[in-house]
Enzyme design. Structure first.
Site, short mmCIF file in Angstrom:
data_model
loop_
_atom_site.label_atom_id
_atom_site.label_comp_id
_atom_site.label_asym_id
_atom_site.label_seq_id
_atom_site.Cartn_x
_atom_site.Cartn_y
_atom_site.Cartn_z
N GLU A 1 -5.78 6.17 -12.99
CA GLU A 1 -4.43 5.79 -12.62
C GLU A 1 -3.63 5.37 -13.85
O GLU A 1 -2.46 5.75 -14.01
CB GLU A 1 -4.56 4.60 -11.66
N ILE B 1 0.84 -1.20 0.00
CA ILE B 1 0.00 0.00 0.00
C ILE B 1 0.88 1.26 0.00
O ILE B 1 1.60 1.54 0.97
CB ILE B 1 -0.97 -0.01 1.22
C1 LIG Z 1 5.30 -0.12 -5.85
C2 LIG Z 1 3.92 -0.65 -5.72
C3 LIG Z 1 2.90 0.16 -5.19
C4 LIG Z 1 1.61 -0.34 -5.04
N1 LIG Z 1 0.64 0.46 -4.48
C5 LIG Z 1 -0.60 -0.07 -4.23
C6 LIG Z 1 -1.59 0.71 -3.53
O1 LIG Z 1 -1.37 1.88 -3.18
N2 LIG Z 1 -2.79 0.13 -3.26
C7 LIG Z 1 -3.10 -1.14 -3.61
O2 LIG Z 1 -4.18 -1.59 -3.33
N3 LIG Z 1 -2.16 -1.91 -4.27
C8 LIG Z 1 -0.93 -1.41 -4.59
N4 LIG Z 1 0.03 -2.16 -5.24
C9 LIG Z 1 -0.29 -3.54 -5.57
C10 LIG Z 1 -0.41 -3.81 -7.07
O3 LIG Z 1 -1.60 -3.26 -7.56
C11 LIG Z 1 -0.31 -5.33 -7.26
O4 LIG Z 1 1.02 -5.71 -6.94
C12 LIG Z 1 -0.64 -5.76 -8.67
O5 LIG Z 1 -1.99 -5.55 -8.95
C13 LIG Z 1 -0.29 -7.23 -8.92
O6 LIG Z 1 -0.80 -8.04 -7.93
P1 LIG Z 1 0.15 -9.11 -7.19
O7 LIG Z 1 1.37 -8.37 -6.77
O8 LIG Z 1 -0.61 -9.80 -6.16
O9 LIG Z 1 0.56 -10.12 -8.33
P2 LIG Z 1 -0.28 -11.43 -8.75
O10 LIG Z 1 -1.69 -11.01 -8.97
O11 LIG Z 1 0.00 -12.51 -7.80
O12 LIG Z 1 0.36 -11.78 -10.14
C14 LIG Z 1 1.47 -12.68 -10.33
C15 LIG Z 1 1.73 -12.82 -11.84
O13 LIG Z 1 0.59 -13.46 -12.45
C16 LIG Z 1 0.16 -12.67 -13.55
N5 LIG Z 1 -1.29 -12.83 -13.72
C17 LIG Z 1 -2.25 -12.62 -12.81
N6 LIG Z 1 -3.46 -12.85 -13.33
C18 LIG Z 1 -3.26 -13.22 -14.63
C19 LIG Z 1 -4.12 -13.59 -15.72
N7 LIG Z 1 -5.44 -13.59 -15.58
N8 LIG Z 1 -3.54 -13.90 -16.89
C20 LIG Z 1 -2.19 -13.88 -17.04
N9 LIG Z 1 -1.33 -13.55 -16.06
C21 LIG Z 1 -1.87 -13.22 -14.87
C22 LIG Z 1 0.54 -11.24 -13.17
O14 LIG Z 1 0.55 -10.40 -14.29
C23 LIG Z 1 1.89 -11.48 -12.55
O15 LIG Z 1 2.85 -11.58 -13.57
C24 LIG Z 1 1.33 -1.68 -5.43
C25 LIG Z 1 2.35 -2.48 -5.96
C26 LIG Z 1 3.61 -1.98 -6.12
C27 LIG Z 1 4.68 -2.87 -6.69
#
Ligand SMILES: Cc1cc2nc3c(=O)[nH]c(=O)nc-3n(C[C@H](O)[C@H](O)[C@H](O)COP(=O)(O)OP(=O)(O)OC[C@H]3O[C@@H](n4cnc5c(N)ncnc54)[C@H](O)[C@@H]3O)c2cc1C
Length: 402
Positions: A263, A175
């Site tokens: 965003e 977050i």
């Molecule tokens: C610096 C930073 C700031 C952030 N700030 C916020 C914030 O302020 N608020 C907030 O709520 N979140 C925040 N996030 C979270 C961010 O939105 C998530 O990290 C992102 O949505 C990916 O989710 P995950 O990390 O759980 O990856 P996962 O969902 O676990 O994904 C793992 C891999 O699987 C792939 N994948 C997933 N689903 C599919 C599909 N259907 N088809 C093909 N490939 C797929 C993904 O692309 C990825 O390569 C932040 C993240 C970062 C790195």
């Protein structure tokens, strides 16, 4: 729009001057995490009168709403100035410290933006106004350890009704501003015993220091160090109905999706800043670094890198200009358009920054030459606000549903 206006360029030069004086000397402290970004962002707001613009635009918007009028366009919401005025600081800051823009964008665009879309006038005055003027720091919390891309389906945070109040439990991760936030927009599911995937999404506004709410220290990460990222833990946090945002006609999920559009379009402007800076630094280096008795800019393989960077710069700039024109016309991009813009711009910024590191050779790998920081920072564009893979699914779903 094919280029910035004279007025835009004057704003750009003033913002550049401020960044040179205030941000560059503090870059090491921002990168180490020793200096949180918020005082610098407040100073930017004060210097350019953006805090007062935000206040007066807020007040006139609220007055209109109270009279039952329309809420105003996104352009107006951006703080009363032109669309370009909201983009130029983003682009310029991203040349030096993209994390500052993430920290600012999450507080203003996502946290305050959600309250402004879905709050009552009282909720807006209480929570959104201090975020819009930058007095307070805001966070927007959807992601959980077990639900990132599948944010709503896999969401485990819950709200249980208890009398007139709700009892909130769960944890959030990654977050932005989490460690320092005064105000947190928190997404969870109403638990009335049904299958978790079918539960209604609720959105609450929480304050730092509420009993049962813990905000972690900043997590260590690859880049974007000037944007603190953390975890939130909620253990029986009691929230009155005054903290619940309206779900609106289409529900909390749809409102979060609208935020994705804002965003994602913003990420294109961030990408442009990184690309412009990497290209500028690369051209300077290609002209001055001499090997085998000639400047490296004379080697065709180096010229190819510069040419590809210029192609990326033109394409991303065109996307940003198109977005500004759309805002002026009062049009919001579709989710597919915003996702396509983000997918292309994020990949372009990441590739350009990596190629800049390569062009600089060993110096590129050293922090002093700055491109390594931009390469680490730009990688985040391909992950937050929806990963590249998720942008692809959103674009394809929209195209296939027509
Ligand atoms: C610096 C930073 C700031 C952030 N700030 C916020 C914030 O302020 N608020 C907030 O709520 N979140 C925040 N996030 C979270 C961010 O939105 C998530 O990290 C992102 O949505 C990916 O989710 P995950 O990390 O759980 O990856 P996962 O969902 O676990 O994904 C793992 C891999 O699987 C792939 N994948 C997933 N689903 C599919 C599909 N259907 N088809 C093909 N490939 C797929 C993904 O692309 C990825 O390569 C932040 C993240 C970062 C790195």
């Amino acid at each position: 729009m094919i280029e910035w206006s004279e007025e835009d360029l004057m704003i750009r030069d003033a913002v550049r001057g401020w960044i040179d004086a205030e941000v560059r000397p503090n870059l090491d402290a921002l990168e180490s995490g020793e200096l949180p970004p918020y005082d610098l962002l407040r100073s930017l707001y004060k210097t350019f009168g953006m805090d007062e613009m935000a206040r007066s635009s807020f007040q006139s918007r609220l007055a209109k709403e109270r009279e039952g009028g329309a809420a105003g366009s996104d352009g107006e919401r951006a703080g009363g100035g032109s669309a370009a005025m909201s983009m130029i600081p983003v682009i310029e800051l991203c040349k030096v410290a993209p994390g500052l823009v993430s920290a600012m964008g999450v507080g203003l665009g996502l946290a305050a933006g959600t309250i402004m879309k879905r709050g009552t006038p009282e909720q807006k005055e209480r929570w959104a106004l201090p975020l819009l003027t930058m007095e307070k720091v805001g966070a927007w919390a959807i992601t959980e350890p077990n639900s990132g891309s599948d944010a709503f389906g896999g969401m485990q945070a819950t709200a249980r009704k208890d009398g007139d109040e709700y009892v909130l439990n769960g944890s959030k991760t990654f977050i932005t501003n989490g460690p320092y936030a005064d105000t947190i927009v928190f997404y969870c599911k109403l638990d009335q015993g049904e299958d978790p995937r079918n539960r209604e999404i609720l959105t609450f506004v929480l304050d730092r220091g509420m009993p049962g709410l813990e905000q972690s220290k900043p997590l260590r990460k690859m880049g974007l160090h000037s944007s603190p990222t953390g975890e939130l833990f909620l253990n029986d946090v009691r929230a009155g109905a005054d903290r619940l945002l309206s779900s609106g006609a289409q529900g909390g999920k749809e409102s979060a999706r609208q935020n994705f559009v804002t965003e994602r379009a913003g990420v294109a402007a961030m990408a442009l800043g990184v690309i412009e800076e990497c290209l500028k630094l690369s051209v300077e280096y290609a002209k001055t670094r001499e090997l085998w008795g000639q400047r490296i800019g004379d080697f065709q393989l180096i010229q190819l890198k510069l040419a590809k960077m210029e192609v990326a710069r033109l394409n991303v700039q065109n996307l940003v200009f198109r977005h500004i024109e759309m805002q002026r016309a009062g049009r919001t991009p579709t989710l597919a358009e915003a996702s396509a813009m983000k997918l292309y711009a994020a990949q372009a910024a990441s590739e350009v920054a990596q190629e800049a590191v390569q062009l600089f050779g060993g110096n590129g790998y050293m922090s002093e030459y700055r491109v390594e920081q931009l390469a680490r920072d730009a990688k985040s564009f391909q992950i937050y606000a929806g990963t590249d893979e998720i942008q692809i699914t959103h674009i394809a779903r929209d195209l296939l549903s027509r």
